[in-house]
Design a protein around this motif. Structure first.
Motif, short mmCIF file in Angstrom:
data_model
loop_
_atom_site.label_atom_id
_atom_site.label_comp_id
_atom_site.label_asym_id
_atom_site.label_seq_id
_atom_site.Cartn_x
_atom_site.Cartn_y
_atom_site.Cartn_z
N UNK A 1 1.00 -1.14 -0.19
CA UNK A 1 -0.31 -0.21 -0.36
C UNK A 1 1.29 1.35 0.03
N UNK A 2 0.69 2.11 -1.36
CA UNK A 2 1.56 3.37 -1.47
C UNK A 2 0.82 4.72 -0.92
N UNK A 3 1.51 5.32 -0.09
CA UNK A 3 1.31 6.92 0.18
C UNK A 3 1.55 7.34 -1.53
N UNK A 4 0.75 8.27 -2.46
CA UNK A 4 1.36 8.63 -3.56
C UNK A 4 1.23 10.17 -3.03
N UNK B 1 -0.36 -2.98 -6.64
CA UNK B 1 0.18 -2.18 -5.57
C UNK B 1 -1.09 -1.46 -5.56
N UNK B 2 -1.70 -1.76 -4.37
CA UNK B 2 -2.45 -0.60 -4.10
C UNK B 2 -2.15 0.53 -3.31
N UNK B 3 -2.63 1.74 -4.36
CA UNK B 3 -2.74 3.12 -3.29
C UNK B 3 -3.41 3.90 -2.93
N UNK B 4 -2.69 5.03 -2.16
CA UNK B 4 -3.31 6.69 -1.58
C UNK B 4 -2.98 7.80 -2.34
N UNK B 5 -4.42 7.91 -3.20
CA UNK B 5 -3.84 9.54 -3.99
C UNK B 5 -3.87 10.57 -2.33
N UNK B 6 -2.50 11.65 -2.42
CA UNK B 6 -3.00 12.65 -2.20
C UNK B 6 -2.24 13.39 -2.24
N UNK B 7 -2.81 15.07 -3.04
CA UNK B 7 -2.52 15.93 -2.96
C UNK B 7 -3.02 17.10 -2.94
N UNK B 8 -2.60 18.01 -2.27
CA UNK B 8 -3.47 19.41 -1.71
C UNK B 8 -3.98 20.26 -2.65
N UNK B 9 -4.72 19.76 -4.06
CA UNK B 9 -5.29 20.09 -4.14
C UNK B 9 -6.78 19.59 -4.64
N UNK B 10 -6.36 18.24 -3.96
CA UNK B 10 -7.64 17.34 -3.99
C UNK B 10 -8.08 16.74 -4.95
N UNK B 11 -9.66 16.56 -5.20
CA UNK B 11 -10.01 15.83 -6.51
C UNK B 11 -10.40 14.98 -6.72
N UNK B 12 -9.66 14.10 -7.93
CA UNK B 12 -10.14 12.91 -8.23
C UNK B 12 -8.95 11.91 -10.07
#
Length: 288
Positions: A160-163, A179-190
């Protein structure tokens, strides 16, 4: 018949930085090379880009501040429209030491990157290994870069990767590797696949096995918490760096496990072949 032997140059790099502030202090003390008070920026410029890859439902924009120090170019990405026009003019002719104390963080990061790019360029002697990018469309080059970046994650399927800093080609490459992941960005969105993008990376760290993060974390001040968590918990932290491509290798072995460094000009500026540079932290006890 005599056959010449090809040898890998010995890696000669300074000790890893204990923190970003530690790295800046060591540069100001002249530990890495010429006195930064004697090194002046000749050219400063910003690069703005908007893109929507063919076949993708969404697009994005980039803006990057770049500073030229002789043959070296240091860069730091900023949120589009956030960089005052006066910042570019303020950098021209200024010495590195002054810019390392500039009120704007992107200026400080770009100046540090330019200095380190000059004194520790991306060469095998400094630990870099070149990786070729093919000519072609922006999407083809984006996917090739994604394979280079995700290939630095020495973790098995199911990880599980934090991106941090969402790039759909990177997510696609992780999906391909199982691999599974958790997408993260200050802009949010999808994401391209309709997944919600989280905005609080530190809140996601505990439930992830590895971290894949953009060099933009240097420019927005979120790098140190990621590095500190990875160092304390022994988690892989792979950085993909257009911002701070010469800065982030200085943290290898100090929380950062690998870096994919991409100095200016970036892959999205040219349709021809190119190259990026990959670094890995050395195993404990390995000869430098």
């Amino acid at each position: 018949m005599n056959r010449a032997l090809t040898r890998t140059p010995a890696v000669t790099t300074p000790a890893p930085a204990a923190s970003y502030d530690d790295l800046v202090a060591r540069v100001l003390d002249g530990e890495f090379g010429p006195d930064p008070r004697t090194r002046h920026i000749a050219v400063a410029f910003s690069t703005r880009q908007a893109v929507r890859h063919e076949g993708r439902s969404g697009g994005y924009r980039n803006e990057v501040l770049s500073l030229r120090l002789d043959a070296a170019v240091g860069s730091c990405a900023v949120e589009p429209g956030a960089l005052p026009d006066a910042a570019v003019e303020d950098c021209v002719g200024a010495d590195i030491a002054r810019l390392l104390q500039h009120p704007l963080r992107p200026v400080r990061v770009a100046a540090l990157d330019a200095y380190l790019m000059e004194v520790l360029p991306h060469t095998p002697a400094h630990g870099a290994r070149p990786w070729s990018l093919p000519a072609g469309s922006s999407l083809r080059k984006s996917r090739a870069r994604a394979r280079a970046v995700t290939g630095l994650l020495d973790t098995p399927p199911g990880t599980r990767v934090l991106v941090v800093g969402v790039v759909n080609s990177l997510l696609e490459a992780l999906r391909t590797r199982g691999m599974s992941y958790v997408p993260c960005d200050l802009k949010g969105g999808t994401t391209e696949w309709g997944e919600a993008v989280r905005t609080d990376a530190p809140a996601e760290l505990e439930r992830c096995d590895a971290v894949l993060a953009s060099g933009m974390t240097l420019g927005n001040g979120t790098f140190e918490p990621l590095r500190d968590h990875a160092r304390r918990h022994g988690k892989p932290l792979v950085m993909f760096a257009q911002t701070g491509s010469a800065v982030l290798p200085r943290f290898l072995g100090s929380g950062v496990s690998a870096v994919c460094a991409e100095p200016y000009p970036f892959f999205w500026l040219d349709g021809g072949p190119g190259s990026i540079h990959r670094y890995r932290a050395q195993a404990p006890g390995a000869a430098r």
